[in-house]
Write a protein that holds these residues in place. Structure first.
Motif, PDB file in Angstrom:
ATOM      1  N   ASP A  42       0.881  -1.163   0.000  1.00 19.87           N
ATOM      2  CA  ASP A  42       0.000   0.000   0.000  1.00 19.87           C
ATOM      3  C   ASP A  42       0.922   1.217   0.000  1.00 19.87           C
ATOM      4  OD1 ASP A  42      -2.365  -1.459   0.100  1.00 19.87           O
ATOM      5  OD2 ASP A  42      -2.310  -1.573   2.286  1.00 19.87           O
ATOM      6  N   PHE A  43       0.659   2.175  -0.857  1.00 18.03           N
ATOM      7  CA  PHE A  43       1.587   3.293  -0.984  1.00 18.03           C
ATOM      8  C   PHE A  43       0.869   4.634  -1.086  1.00 18.03           C
ATOM      9  CE2 PHE A  43       0.735   1.675  -5.266  1.00 18.03           C
ATOM     10  CZ  PHE A  43       0.356   2.825  -5.939  1.00 18.03           C
ATOM     11  N   LYS A  44       1.638   5.675  -0.810  1.00 16.35           N
ATOM     12  CA  LYS A  44       1.179   7.049  -0.996  1.00 16.35           C
ATOM     13  C   LYS A  44       2.025   7.675  -2.090  1.00 16.35           C
ATOM     14  CE  LYS A  44       0.838  11.555   1.320  1.00 16.35           C
ATOM     15  NZ  LYS A  44       1.086  12.308   2.584  1.00 16.35           N
ATOM     16  N   TYR A  45       1.369   8.362  -3.005  1.00 16.18           N
ATOM     17  CA  TYR A  45       2.078   8.994  -4.128  1.00 16.18           C
ATOM     18  C   TYR A  45       1.838  10.503  -4.079  1.00 16.18           C
ATOM     19  CZ  TYR A  45       3.425  10.175  -8.896  1.00 16.18           C
ATOM     20  OH  TYR A  45       4.014  10.743  -9.990  1.00 16.18           O
ATOM     21  N   THR A  46       2.917  11.272  -4.064  1.00 16.35           N
ATOM     22  CA  THR A  46       2.831  12.727  -3.994  1.00 16.35           C
ATOM     23  C   THR A  46       3.528  13.364  -5.186  1.00 16.35           C
ATOM     24  OG1 THR A  46       2.859  12.632  -1.573  1.00 16.35           O
ATOM     25  CG2 THR A  46       3.328  14.758  -2.574  1.00 16.35           C
ATOM     26  N   LEU A  47       2.864  14.331  -5.795  1.00 15.29           N
ATOM     27  CA  LEU A  47       3.422  15.064  -6.933  1.00 15.29           C
ATOM     28  C   LEU A  47       3.476  16.542  -6.586  1.00 15.29           C
ATOM     29  CD1 LEU A  47       4.247  15.316  -9.963  1.00 15.29           C
ATOM     30  CD2 LEU A  47       1.808  15.491 -10.496  1.00 15.29           C
ATOM     31  N   ASN A  48       4.675  17.142  -6.675  1.00 18.77           N
ATOM     32  CA  ASN A  48       4.868  18.553  -6.357  1.00 18.77           C
ATOM     33  C   ASN A  48       5.626  19.267  -7.469  1.00 18.77           C
ATOM     34  OD1 ASN A  48       5.345  17.057  -3.399  1.00 18.77           O
ATOM     35  ND2 ASN A  48       3.931  18.765  -3.362  1.00 18.77           N
ATOM     36  N   ASN A  49       5.154  20.457  -7.811  1.00 17.92           N
ATOM     37  CA  ASN A  49       5.871  21.329  -8.728  1.00 17.92           C
ATOM     38  C   ASN A  49       5.484  22.768  -8.371  1.00 17.92           C
ATOM     39  OD1 ASN A  49       6.601  23.003 -11.044  1.00 17.92           O
ATOM     40  ND2 ASN A  49       7.013  21.076 -12.105  1.00 17.92           N
ATOM     41  N   VAL A  50       6.419  23.476  -7.739  1.00 17.53           N
ATOM     42  CA  VAL A  50       6.145  24.829  -7.251  1.00 17.53           C
ATOM     43  C   VAL A  50       5.821  25.779  -8.395  1.00 17.53           C
ATOM     44  CG1 VAL A  50       7.091  26.802  -6.006  1.00 17.53           C
ATOM     45  CG2 VAL A  50       7.599  24.480  -5.222  1.00 17.53           C
ATOM     46  N   LYS A  51       6.589  25.703  -9.489  1.00 15.55           N
ATOM     47  CA  LYS A  51       6.395  26.603 -10.620  1.00 15.55           C
ATOM     48  C   LYS A  51       5.017  26.439 -11.257  1.00 15.55           C
ATOM     49  CE  LYS A  51      11.296  26.968 -11.853  1.00 15.55           C
ATOM     50  NZ  LYS A  51      12.314  26.748 -12.920  1.00 15.55           N
ATOM     51  N   GLU A  52       4.551  25.208 -11.337  1.00  8.38           N
ATOM     52  CA  GLU A  52       3.248  24.937 -11.960  1.00  8.38           C
ATOM     53  C   GLU A  52       2.120  24.891 -10.932  1.00  8.38           C
ATOM     54  OE1 GLU A  52       3.352  21.556 -14.530  1.00  8.38           O
ATOM     55  OE2 GLU A  52       5.271  22.117 -15.434  1.00  8.38           O
ATOM     56  N   ASN A  53       2.454  25.195  -9.667  1.00  6.06           N
ATOM     57  CA  ASN A  53       1.473  25.221  -8.577  1.00  6.06           C
ATOM     58  C   ASN A  53       0.725  23.891  -8.468  1.00  6.06           C
ATOM     59  OD1 ASN A  53       0.147  26.418  -6.409  1.00  6.06           O
ATOM     60  ND2 ASN A  53      -1.539  27.153  -7.687  1.00  6.06           N
ATOM     61  N   ILE A  54       1.484  22.803  -8.480  1.00  4.83           N
ATOM     62  CA  ILE A  54       0.906  21.468  -8.369  1.00  4.83           C
ATOM     63  C   ILE A  54       1.328  20.854  -7.036  1.00  4.83           C
ATOM     64  CG2 ILE A  54       0.845  19.136  -9.313  1.00  4.83           C
ATOM     65  CD1 ILE A  54       1.426  20.322 -12.048  1.00  4.83           C
ATOM     66  N   ASN A  55       0.371  20.381  -6.285  1.00  2.00           N
ATOM     67  CA  ASN A  55       0.643  19.703  -5.016  1.00  2.00           C
ATOM     68  C   ASN A  55      -0.483  18.706  -4.781  1.00  2.00           C
ATOM     69  OD1 ASN A  55       1.529  18.870  -2.550  1.00  2.00           O
ATOM     70  ND2 ASN A  55       1.181  20.802  -1.488  1.00  2.00           N
ATOM     71  N   GLN A  56      -0.261  17.467  -5.177  1.00  2.00           N
ATOM     72  CA  GLN A  56      -1.337  16.488  -5.150  1.00  2.00           C
ATOM     73  C   GLN A  56      -0.882  15.186  -4.490  1.00  2.00           C
ATOM     74  OE1 GLN A  56      -2.217  16.232  -9.325  1.00  2.00           O
ATOM     75  NE2 GLN A  56      -3.521  18.045  -9.316  1.00  2.00           N
ATOM     76  N   ASP A  57      -1.789  14.577  -3.735  1.00  2.00           N
ATOM     77  CA  ASP A  57      -1.531  13.305  -3.074  1.00  2.00           C
ATOM     78  C   ASP A  57      -2.540  12.262  -3.541  1.00  2.00           C
ATOM     79  OD1 ASP A  57       0.548  14.354  -1.553  1.00  2.00           O
ATOM     80  OD2 ASP A  57      -0.785  14.924   0.095  1.00  2.00           O
ATOM     81  N   SER A  58      -2.080  11.039  -3.688  1.00  2.00           N
ATOM     82  CA  SER A  58      -2.957   9.933  -4.052  1.00  2.00           C
ATOM     83  C   SER A  58      -2.466   8.677  -3.336  1.00  2.00           C
ATOM     84  CB  SER A  58      -2.957   9.689  -5.568  1.00  2.00           C
ATOM     85  OG  SER A  58      -3.368  10.846  -6.262  1.00  2.00           O
ATOM     86  N   LYS A  59      -3.375   7.723  -3.165  1.00  2.00           N
ATOM     87  CA  LYS A  59      -2.999   6.457  -2.552  1.00  2.00           C
ATOM     88  C   LYS A  59      -3.293   5.315  -3.514  1.00  2.00           C
ATOM     89  CE  LYS A  59      -3.647   7.852   2.279  1.00  2.00           C
ATOM     90  NZ  LYS A  59      -4.348   7.555   3.557  1.00  2.00           N
ATOM     91  N   GLY A  60      -2.565   4.227  -3.340  1.00  2.00           N
ATOM     92  CA  GLY A  60      -2.767   3.086  -4.213  1.00  2.00           C
ATOM     93  C   GLY A  60      -2.233   1.817  -3.585  1.00  2.00           C
ATOM     94  N   SER A  61      -2.360   0.718  -4.313  1.00  2.00           N
ATOM     95  CA  SER A  61      -1.860  -0.567  -3.841  1.00  2.00           C
ATOM     96  C   SER A  61      -1.433  -1.415  -5.030  1.00  2.00           C
ATOM     97  CB  SER A  61      -2.919  -1.307  -3.020  1.00  2.00           C
ATOM     98  OG  SER A  61      -4.044  -1.624  -3.836  1.00  2.00           O
TER      99      SER A  61
END
Length: 225
Positions: free
Chosen positions: A56-75
């Motif tokens: 089971d994992f957590k996936y985080t995507l960040n990009n300050v310039k593009e104002n992206i900050n997203q979290d998702s979970k999966g398995s």
């Protein structure tokens, strides 16, 4: 499924699954590289003893310039060259020959054969050659995370066209299991895949990696091959 999320995710999960299920056989001359190789060998030697792995994992995507900050979970469930992946509402089943992508939102199922030239495919046997010729790795920092000693190995892509600047693989020193995978892009994108739960040798259904069309009577089936 958000396109930018999924494209970054495919690269991260491909790298992680490869490192989990195959032996790292690259030879290095630098002393730090030898130390990193020894730790990776300890991890993969232990992994080889497992019949199957459930994560089971957590996936985080960040990009300050593009104002992206997203979290998702999966398995993901893995056994030999097969896997059952659930992420962002989409399920992917690989039975060793074909990939079945099940999208409930669109009520669509895409079936495709294994394409050895597709870099997004998570098959370990294909990624073995890719990894050994595409990266060099070095010993990196040791961190204390919630009482766990996490040693990082830095992987640097050799190909200048690779959009990833570096990859950091965090390994739990005590358990010799992978804790997280951090990919840093050349354009400022940072993706982190953290293992929340790592289980081995779980009782699996004999049809765990079998696609059963009758379960999706109203879905449109798109056969690409």
């Amino acid at each position: 499924m958000n396109a930018i999320n999924y494209e970054y995710f495919k690269k991260s999960i491909s790298t992680l699954l490869f490192l989990i299920v195959v032996f790292v056989g690259q030879t290095n001359s630098n002393a730090q590289d030898k130390k990193a190789k020894e730790l990776l060998n300890q991890v993969t030697t232990k992994i080889k003893t497992y019949k199957n792995i459930t994560i089971d994992f957590k996936y985080t995507l960040n990009n300050v310039k593009e104002n992206i900050n997203q979290d998702s979970k999966g398995s993901v469930i893995m056994m030999d060259n097969q896997y059952y992946l659930s992420f962002m509402g989409v399920t992917k089943i690989f039975d060793g020959k074909k990939i079945y992508t099940i999208n409930p939102e669109d009520e669509e199922i895409t079936i495709s054969k294994l394409n050895e030239k597709d870099e997004s495919i998570i098959t370990p046997s294909k990624l073995l050659t890719f990894f050994n010729s595409g990266y060099k790795f070095t010993w990196d920092i040791l961190q204390d995370i919630k009482g766990r000693k996490i040693q990082y190995i830095k992987l640097a892509p050799i190909n200048p066209k690779d959009q990833r600047k570096e990859i950091l693989l965090g390994i739990d020193i005590q358990t010799k299991n992978i804790y997280n995978l951090i990919e840093i892009g050349k354009k400022g994108t940072k993706t982190t895949l953290t293992v929340n739960s790592f289980k081995t040798n779980q009782p699996l259904s004999k049809n765990q990696f079998t696609f059963v069309a009758s379960k999706y009577p109203h879905y449109y089936i798109n056969k690409l091959d």
